[in-house]
Write an enzyme that holds these catalytic residues in place. Structure first.
Site, PDB file in Angstrom:
ATOM      1  N   ASP A   1       4.064   3.049  -4.206  1.00 40.76           N
ATOM      2  CA  ASP A   1       3.098   3.728  -5.063  1.00 40.76           C
ATOM      3  C   ASP A   1       3.009   2.870  -6.315  1.00 40.76           C
ATOM      4  O   ASP A   1       3.957   2.817  -7.108  1.00 40.76           O
ATOM      5  CB  ASP A   1       3.593   5.141  -5.397  1.00 40.76           C
ATOM      6  CG  ASP A   1       2.626   5.876  -6.318  1.00 40.76           C
ATOM      7  OD1 ASP A   1       1.771   5.210  -6.958  1.00 40.76           O
ATOM      8  OD2 ASP A   1       2.728   7.112  -6.421  1.00 40.76           O
TER       9      ASP A   1
ATOM     10  N   THR B   1     -18.303   0.288   1.825  1.00 42.94           N
ATOM     11  CA  THR B   1     -16.903   0.268   2.273  1.00 42.94           C
ATOM     12  C   THR B   1     -16.478   1.679   2.683  1.00 42.94           C
ATOM     13  O   THR B   1     -17.111   2.673   2.302  1.00 42.94           O
ATOM     14  CB  THR B   1     -15.975  -0.203   1.129  1.00 42.94           C
ATOM     15  OG1 THR B   1     -16.075   0.743   0.059  1.00 42.94           O
ATOM     16  CG2 THR B   1     -16.328  -1.588   0.634  1.00 42.94           C
TER      17      THR B   1
ATOM     18  N   TYR C   1     -12.720   7.551 -13.771  1.00 43.36           N
ATOM     19  CA  TYR C   1     -12.828   6.255 -13.080  1.00 43.36           C
ATOM     20  C   TYR C   1     -13.384   5.196 -14.037  1.00 43.36           C
ATOM     21  O   TYR C   1     -12.806   4.112 -14.196  1.00 43.36           O
ATOM     22  CB  TYR C   1     -13.740   6.431 -11.874  1.00 43.36           C
ATOM     23  CG  TYR C   1     -13.913   5.210 -11.012  1.00 43.36           C
ATOM     24  CD1 TYR C   1     -12.906   4.803 -10.137  1.00 43.36           C
ATOM     25  CD2 TYR C   1     -15.097   4.468 -11.036  1.00 43.36           C
ATOM     26  CE1 TYR C   1     -13.073   3.689  -9.330  1.00 43.36           C
ATOM     27  CE2 TYR C   1     -15.263   3.361 -10.232  1.00 43.36           C
ATOM     28  CZ  TYR C   1     -14.256   2.977  -9.378  1.00 43.36           C
ATOM     29  OH  TYR C   1     -14.425   1.870  -8.577  1.00 43.36           O
TER      30      TYR C   1
ATOM     31  N   LYS D   1     -11.388   1.893 -15.564  1.00 36.26           N
ATOM     32  CA  LYS D   1     -11.824   0.528 -15.261  1.00 36.26           C
ATOM     33  C   LYS D   1     -12.224  -0.216 -16.545  1.00 36.26           C
ATOM     34  O   LYS D   1     -12.026  -1.427 -16.644  1.00 36.26           O
ATOM     35  CB  LYS D   1     -12.986   0.547 -14.266  1.00 36.26           C
ATOM     36  CG  LYS D   1     -12.626   1.139 -12.898  1.00 36.26           C
ATOM     37  CD  LYS D   1     -11.633   0.280 -12.129  1.00 36.26           C
ATOM     38  CE  LYS D   1     -11.529   0.714 -10.675  1.00 36.26           C
ATOM     39  NZ  LYS D   1     -10.581  -0.117  -9.905  1.00 36.26           N
TER      40      LYS D   1
ATOM     41  N   ASP E   1       0.845  -1.193   0.000  1.00 37.04           N
ATOM     42  CA  ASP E   1       0.000   0.000   0.000  1.00 37.04           C
ATOM     43  C   ASP E   1       0.883   1.246   0.000  1.00 37.04           C
ATOM     44  O   ASP E   1       2.019   1.223   0.487  1.00 37.04           O
ATOM     45  CB  ASP E   1      -0.914   0.021   1.241  1.00 37.04           C
ATOM     46  CG  ASP E   1      -2.218   0.760   0.990  1.00 37.04           C
ATOM     47  OD1 ASP E   1      -3.268   0.101   0.838  1.00 37.04           O
ATOM     48  OD2 ASP E   1      -2.184   2.012   0.913  1.00 37.04           O
TER      49      ASP E   1
HETATM   50  N1  LIG Z   1     -16.254   0.122  -2.591  1.00 34.09           N
HETATM   51  C1  LIG Z   1     -16.997   0.053  -3.686  1.00 34.09           C
HETATM   52  O1  LIG Z   1     -18.206   0.292  -3.696  1.00 34.09           O
HETATM   53  C2  LIG Z   1     -16.314  -0.331  -4.957  1.00 34.09           C
HETATM   54  C3  LIG Z   1     -17.117  -0.531  -6.073  1.00 34.09           C
HETATM   55  C4  LIG Z   1     -16.510  -0.884  -7.258  1.00 34.09           C
HETATM   56  C5  LIG Z   1     -15.147  -1.044  -7.312  1.00 34.09           C
HETATM   57  N2  LIG Z   1     -14.383  -0.834  -6.212  1.00 34.09           N
HETATM   58  C6  LIG Z   1     -12.931  -0.992  -6.340  1.00 34.09           C
HETATM   59  O2  LIG Z   1     -12.405  -1.709  -5.235  1.00 34.09           O
HETATM   60  C7  LIG Z   1     -11.051  -1.282  -5.058  1.00 34.09           C
HETATM   61  C8  LIG Z   1     -10.698  -0.798  -3.663  1.00 34.09           C
HETATM   62  O3  LIG Z   1     -11.672  -0.866  -2.788  1.00 34.09           O
HETATM   63  P1  LIG Z   1     -11.304  -0.684  -1.268  1.00 34.09           P
HETATM   64  O4  LIG Z   1     -12.608  -0.657  -0.572  1.00 34.09           O
HETATM   65  O5  LIG Z   1     -10.277  -1.676  -0.859  1.00 34.09           O
HETATM   66  O6  LIG Z   1     -10.675   0.815  -1.248  1.00 34.09           O
HETATM   67  P2  LIG Z   1      -9.725   1.510  -0.220  1.00 34.09           P
HETATM   68  O7  LIG Z   1      -9.562   2.882  -0.772  1.00 34.09           O
HETATM   69  O8  LIG Z   1     -10.230   1.353   1.183  1.00 34.09           O
HETATM   70  O9  LIG Z   1      -8.371   0.708  -0.317  1.00 34.09           O
HETATM   71  C9  LIG Z   1      -7.481   0.898  -1.372  1.00 34.09           C
HETATM   72  C10 LIG Z   1      -6.101   1.079  -0.828  1.00 34.09           C
HETATM   73  O10 LIG Z   1      -5.276   1.432  -1.944  1.00 34.09           O
HETATM   74  C11 LIG Z   1      -4.291   2.324  -1.482  1.00 34.09           C
HETATM   75  N3  LIG Z   1      -3.749   3.097  -2.592  1.00 34.09           N
HETATM   76  C12 LIG Z   1      -4.303   4.154  -3.225  1.00 34.09           C
HETATM   77  N4  LIG Z   1      -3.484   4.602  -4.183  1.00 34.09           N
HETATM   78  C13 LIG Z   1      -2.395   3.797  -4.167  1.00 34.09           C
HETATM   79  C14 LIG Z   1      -1.203   3.738  -4.929  1.00 34.09           C
HETATM   80  N5  LIG Z   1      -0.968   4.612  -5.898  1.00 34.09           N
HETATM   81  N6  LIG Z   1      -0.299   2.767  -4.660  1.00 34.09           N
HETATM   82  C15 LIG Z   1      -0.528   1.880  -3.664  1.00 34.09           C
HETATM   83  N7  LIG Z   1      -1.638   1.888  -2.896  1.00 34.09           N
HETATM   84  C16 LIG Z   1      -2.557   2.839  -3.155  1.00 34.09           C
HETATM   85  C17 LIG Z   1      -4.982   3.185  -0.458  1.00 34.09           C
HETATM   86  O11 LIG Z   1      -4.032   3.752   0.453  1.00 34.09           O
HETATM   87  C18 LIG Z   1      -5.934   2.185   0.209  1.00 34.09           C
HETATM   88  O12 LIG Z   1      -5.394   1.663   1.399  1.00 34.09           O
HETATM   89  C19 LIG Z   1     -10.793  -0.149  -6.002  1.00 34.09           C
HETATM   90  O13 LIG Z   1     -10.110  -0.611  -7.127  1.00 34.09           O
HETATM   91  C20 LIG Z   1     -12.194   0.308  -6.324  1.00 34.09           C
HETATM   92  O14 LIG Z   1     -12.241   0.988  -7.539  1.00 34.09           O
HETATM   93  C21 LIG Z   1     -14.943  -0.467  -5.026  1.00 34.09           C
END
Ligand SMILES: NC(=O)c1ccc[n+]([C@@H]2O[C@H](COP(=O)([O-])OP(=O)(O)OC[C@H]3O[C@@H](n4cnc5c(N)ncnc54)[C@H](O)[C@@H]3O)[C@@H](O)[C@H]2O)c1
Length: 268
Positions: A69, A197, A162, A166, A43
């Site tokens: 990153d 979430t 976004y 995707k 992360d």
């Molecule tokens: N929650 C929803 O409703 C939903 C719906 C569709 C898709 N998604 C997808 O699910 C995935 C994540 O969901 P989540 O609930 O775990 O989100 P989250 O944001 O809680 O967790 C994602 C993590 O990625 C880390 N991050 C962000 N940018 C980064 C980078 N450049 N390098 C490394 N780490 C990085 C953040 O610090 C975070 O801890 C995403 O791809 C999101 O698009 C979520």
């Protein structure tokens, strides 16, 4: 524990959670470990990755932390080296990193477009670029790319960057799956729907678009949109990722699996 990932090593990119509670990556890392995988929790936010790794360790699982990153090549190369140094192999790659910014093409700032594409799409390219050669040498592997239903539908909220990132991820999944199927490397995508979430709770502008900034009202509105009558949660995504990562899915590659309570089936 049933050991569905026994003897496997997994990298979960975006294994933290943006806020308290369970994000998709955090739940996936924990579930992978419960099923026997050694997990590298990666992360940008090292403290968030550490929290996930500590949860795994507290349950008796094996995990390590790497700060990266995922949109930067040198960080991704470091991540691969760290996993090989620590666990000796990479069997599963879960690309969970994703950020969402509300905005249609007219309103969206150019730098926001660039950032969202870099974090959501380039990260997926870079991680696959550097992990696939390792999997090839090992004789196979499983990659799961976390996409979104926004890649195939207009969700009612303008998310130009976004959705585009995707959608491109979906096709990168398909073409990479086709190219590497002969090498026994499976590449699949999960399309989460309306999940409850921390990411959604904190998404800038989302609660505003739904319900004038009222998060509880947003939850109710989102639940009402879903044919099953409720939102999903991070464990629904994690369980789908576990299946695709496991040998139970050994003949499945290049699919887009919606995890959405049926919402993409709806006409309106
Ligand atoms: N929650 C929803 O409703 C939903 C719906 C569709 C898709 N998604 C997808 O699910 C995935 C994540 O969901 P989540 O609930 O775990 O989100 P989250 O944001 O809680 O967790 C994602 C993590 O990625 C880390 N991050 C962000 N940018 C980064 C980078 N450049 N390098 C490394 N780490 C990085 C953040 O610090 C975070 O801890 C995403 O791809 C999101 O698009 C979520």
């Amino acid at each position: 524990m049933t050991g569905r990932l026994a003897a496997k090593s997994a990298i979960v990119v975006g294994a933290g959670s943006v806020g308290p509670g369970w994000g998709n990556g955090k739940a996936t890392a924990v579930l992978f470990a419960r099923e026997g995988a050694r997990v590298l929790c990666v992360d940008l936010n090292e403290a968030a990755a550490r929290e996930t790794a500590e949860l795994i360790a507290s349950e008796g699982g094996e995990a390590a932390v790497y700060r990266a990153d995922a949109s930067r090549a040198e960080d991704v190369q470091g991540m691969v080296s760290a996993c090989l140094d620590r666990f000796g192999r990479i069997d599963v790659l879960d690309n969970n990193v994703g950020i969402a910014e509300v905005g249609g093409v007219v309103d969206l700032a150019e730098e926001v477009w660039d950032r969202v594409l870099a974090v959501n799409l380039k990260s997926c390219f870079l991680t696959m670029k550097h992990v696939i050669p390792v999997m090839e040498r090992q004789g196979g592997g499983a990659i799961i790319n976390i996409s979104s239903i926004a890649s195939i539908r207009y969700t009612g909220i303008p998310y130009a960057s976004y959705s585009a990132s995707k959608a491109a991820m979906n096709h990168l999944t398909r073409t990479t799956a086709a190219q590497y199927a002969p090498k026994n490397i499976r590449v699949n995508a999960i399309l989460p729907g309306l999940m409850k979430t921390p990411m959604v709770e904190r998404s800038a502008g989302l609660a505003q678009s739904y319900a004038g900034g009222d998060v509880e009202a947003m939850w109710r509105a989102r639940a009402a949109q879903v044919p099953m009558g409720h939102m999903g949660d991070a464990w629904d995504v994690a369980r789908a990722a576990l299946f695709l990562a496991s040998d139970e899915a050994r003949y499945i590659t290049g699919v887009e699996l919606p995890v959405d309570g049926g919402i993409t089936l709806k006409f309106a």
